[in-house]
Design an enzyme around this catalytic site. Sequence first.
Site, PDB file in Angstrom:
ATOM      1  N   HIS A  19      28.745  35.751  32.285  1.00 33.35           N
ATOM      2  CA  HIS A  19      29.133  36.021  30.898  1.00 33.35           C
ATOM      3  C   HIS A  19      30.167  35.005  30.450  1.00 33.35           C
ATOM      4  O   HIS A  19      31.124  34.724  31.165  1.00 33.35           O
ATOM      5  CB  HIS A  19      29.723  37.436  30.775  1.00 33.35           C
ATOM      6  CG  HIS A  19      30.190  37.744  29.395  1.00 33.35           C
ATOM      7  ND1 HIS A  19      29.329  38.135  28.391  1.00 33.35           N
ATOM      8  CD2 HIS A  19      31.416  37.693  28.832  1.00 33.35           C
ATOM      9  CE1 HIS A  19      30.007  38.331  27.280  1.00 33.35           C
ATOM     10  NE2 HIS A  19      31.282  38.062  27.509  1.00 33.35           N
TER      11      HIS A  19
ATOM     12  N   ASP B   4      31.457  51.118  22.834  1.00 40.12           N
ATOM     13  CA  ASP B   4      32.045  49.791  22.628  1.00 40.12           C
ATOM     14  C   ASP B   4      31.702  49.258  21.239  1.00 40.12           C
ATOM     15  O   ASP B   4      32.553  48.677  20.572  1.00 40.12           O
ATOM     16  CB  ASP B   4      31.566  48.818  23.700  1.00 40.12           C
ATOM     17  CG  ASP B   4      32.033  47.395  23.404  1.00 40.12           C
ATOM     18  OD1 ASP B   4      33.261  47.178  23.411  1.00 40.12           O
ATOM     19  OD2 ASP B   4      31.200  46.520  23.121  1.00 40.12           O
TER      20      ASP B   4
ATOM     21  N   ARG C 180      38.355  48.208  15.945  1.00 37.46           N
ATOM     22  CA  ARG C 180      39.456  47.304  16.316  1.00 37.46           C
ATOM     23  C   ARG C 180      39.527  46.111  15.373  1.00 37.46           C
ATOM     24  O   ARG C 180      40.606  45.635  15.035  1.00 37.46           O
ATOM     25  CB  ARG C 180      39.262  46.820  17.762  1.00 37.46           C
ATOM     26  CG  ARG C 180      39.550  47.905  18.798  1.00 37.46           C
ATOM     27  CD  ARG C 180      38.977  47.534  20.161  1.00 37.46           C
ATOM     28  NE  ARG C 180      39.421  46.240  20.614  1.00 37.46           N
ATOM     29  CZ  ARG C 180      38.714  45.432  21.407  1.00 37.46           C
ATOM     30  NH1 ARG C 180      37.527  45.803  21.860  1.00 37.46           N
ATOM     31  NH2 ARG C 180      39.190  44.262  21.763  1.00 37.46           N
TER      32      ARG C 180
ATOM     33  N   SER D 143      35.804  46.161  27.208  1.00 35.70           N
ATOM     34  CA  SER D 143      34.667  45.945  26.310  1.00 35.70           C
ATOM     35  C   SER D 143      33.633  45.026  26.966  1.00 35.70           C
ATOM     36  O   SER D 143      32.438  45.338  27.038  1.00 35.70           O
ATOM     37  CB  SER D 143      35.188  45.328  24.997  1.00 35.70           C
ATOM     38  OG  SER D 143      34.136  44.836  24.210  1.00 35.70           O
TER      39      SER D 143
ATOM     40  N   LYS E  81      29.780  46.159  29.021  1.00 43.32           N
ATOM     41  CA  LYS E  81      28.454  45.664  28.633  1.00 43.32           C
ATOM     42  C   LYS E  81      27.707  45.051  29.812  1.00 43.32           C
ATOM     43  O   LYS E  81      26.495  45.225  29.950  1.00 43.32           O
ATOM     44  CB  LYS E  81      28.599  44.650  27.487  1.00 43.32           C
ATOM     45  CG  LYS E  81      28.881  45.360  26.149  1.00 43.32           C
ATOM     46  CD  LYS E  81      29.080  44.394  25.003  1.00 43.32           C
ATOM     47  CE  LYS E  81      30.446  43.788  25.019  1.00 43.32           C
ATOM     48  NZ  LYS E  81      31.063  43.573  23.703  1.00 43.32           N
TER      49      LYS E  81
HETATM   50  N1  URA Z   1      34.230  40.205  23.123  1.00 43.17           N
HETATM   51  C1  URA Z   1      33.860  41.466  23.409  1.00 43.17           C
HETATM   52  O1  URA Z   1      32.724  41.713  23.781  1.00 43.17           O
HETATM   53  N2  URA Z   1      34.751  42.452  23.271  1.00 43.17           N
HETATM   54  C2  URA Z   1      36.001  42.233  22.843  1.00 43.17           C
HETATM   55  O2  URA Z   1      36.759  43.171  22.740  1.00 43.17           O
HETATM   56  C3  URA Z   1      36.388  40.926  22.538  1.00 43.17           C
HETATM   57  C4  URA Z   1      35.470  39.922  22.702  1.00 43.17           C
END
Ligand code: URA
Length: 434
Positions: free
Chosen positions: A82, A161, A168, A183, A187
């Site tokens: 990632h 999320d 946020r 977050s 994922k």
């Molecule tokens: N990328 C994400 O997937 N989550 C965040 O909180 C910030 C950047």
Amino acid sequence: MRMVDLIAKKRDGHILSAAEIQFIINEYTNGTIPDYQMSAFAMAVFFRDMNDQERADLTMAMVHSGDTIDLSAIAGIKVDKHSTGGVGDTTTLVLGPLVASLGVPVAKMSGRGLGHTGGTIDKLEAVPGFHVEIENEEFTRLVNANKIAIIGQSGNLTPADKQLYALRDVTATVNSIPLIASSIMSKKIAAGADAIVLDVKTGAGAFMKTAEEARALAEAMVRIGNTVGRKTMAVISDMSQPLGFAIGNALEVQEAIDTLRGQGPKDLEELCLTLGSQMVYLAGKAPSIEEARANLQEAIQNGSALETLKVFLAAQGGDASVVDDPSKLPQAKYVFDLEAQQDGHVVEIVADEIGTAAMLLGAGRATKESVIDLAVGLMLRKKVGDSVKKGEPLVTVYANSEHVEEVKRKLYESIRISKEAVVSPVLVYDIVGE
Ligand code: URA
Ligand code: CA
């Protein structure tokens, strides 16, 4: 349990239990906890932080807020990579076939681009016929047969999320290490990864503007991964200038092909070898990082990485002959150079501004609904640290419109030339984990 009490508990700096965190995430996802309470909670976390156990509990609560992908029918250790997001970041296109050619199963779920950053799926769709709409069974079959397949993001992964990130965004609580780290990790884990390699970017084009912030995020994610039983490593890498030369979908496919042939930009190749050797090592396909790296270099030299790319593209409907004949990729109508207006040294190529210039050409999406132009983009002809003579090309523009004055202005503003020389920036700042 009452949400107001849990907000107060975090506000006063106390530690929340796993059950309390699960309650917050479950009730927020099903709509029982309203946005205004969740906003107050996010702000409390922003100021009071979370310890390692709370971060891990928050991550797993978000993982279980929706569907999770079961990759157990795929043989081997599934290592996902990632990137926290960058400009001209062509690494996934290179890494997928590269590590798959050594037998590492790449069962990847990728996204589309938004704003100044690109997305792997858009890039792959520049290959005529290539598609990511495949059934789960076919996906499993392809990874077992070819060691690589890529699908689009499926519907109901980590809904907590999705909701929380949107909240946020409008409550000034994005920039919180426990919230960002949970977050991202939620994922990856929901998408089925057994092990995770993170590329945490730092610099103008990145989320984390300084190397110290990037390190804090990298360490937080590695600790979450290790706490929840997923081996995790992180590379902290430069995104002050774009990676490689190409920015734009078809152009980046071409750049990936060049790199798999051993003829790509040195920075892109180096980052791919660094990330790739960790993936191979975590997948148990080499006894050490050093050996993994040597094997990757061998796969580039003997052509097996490029061959794996062809097999992968063809298996998902793509015209694999683009690998040997790039003129079959989408071509822009207008191709011209932007020339340096003075002698000197390139001291800055502001990554996010360059990404925005490419987006304005049509290579990226201003909004989720934008339609992108796969042919257009930019090829840097100079990188930071290079010297330049007046009249020499700085960047080649690939456009489908003659009216690109705004793009030209933006490019001149974001490529800074000075009389004083600078050294080219460090590419890999550090590696965290193991
Ligand atoms: N990328 C994400 O997937 N989550 C965040 O909180 C910030 C950047
Ligand atoms: Ca690139």
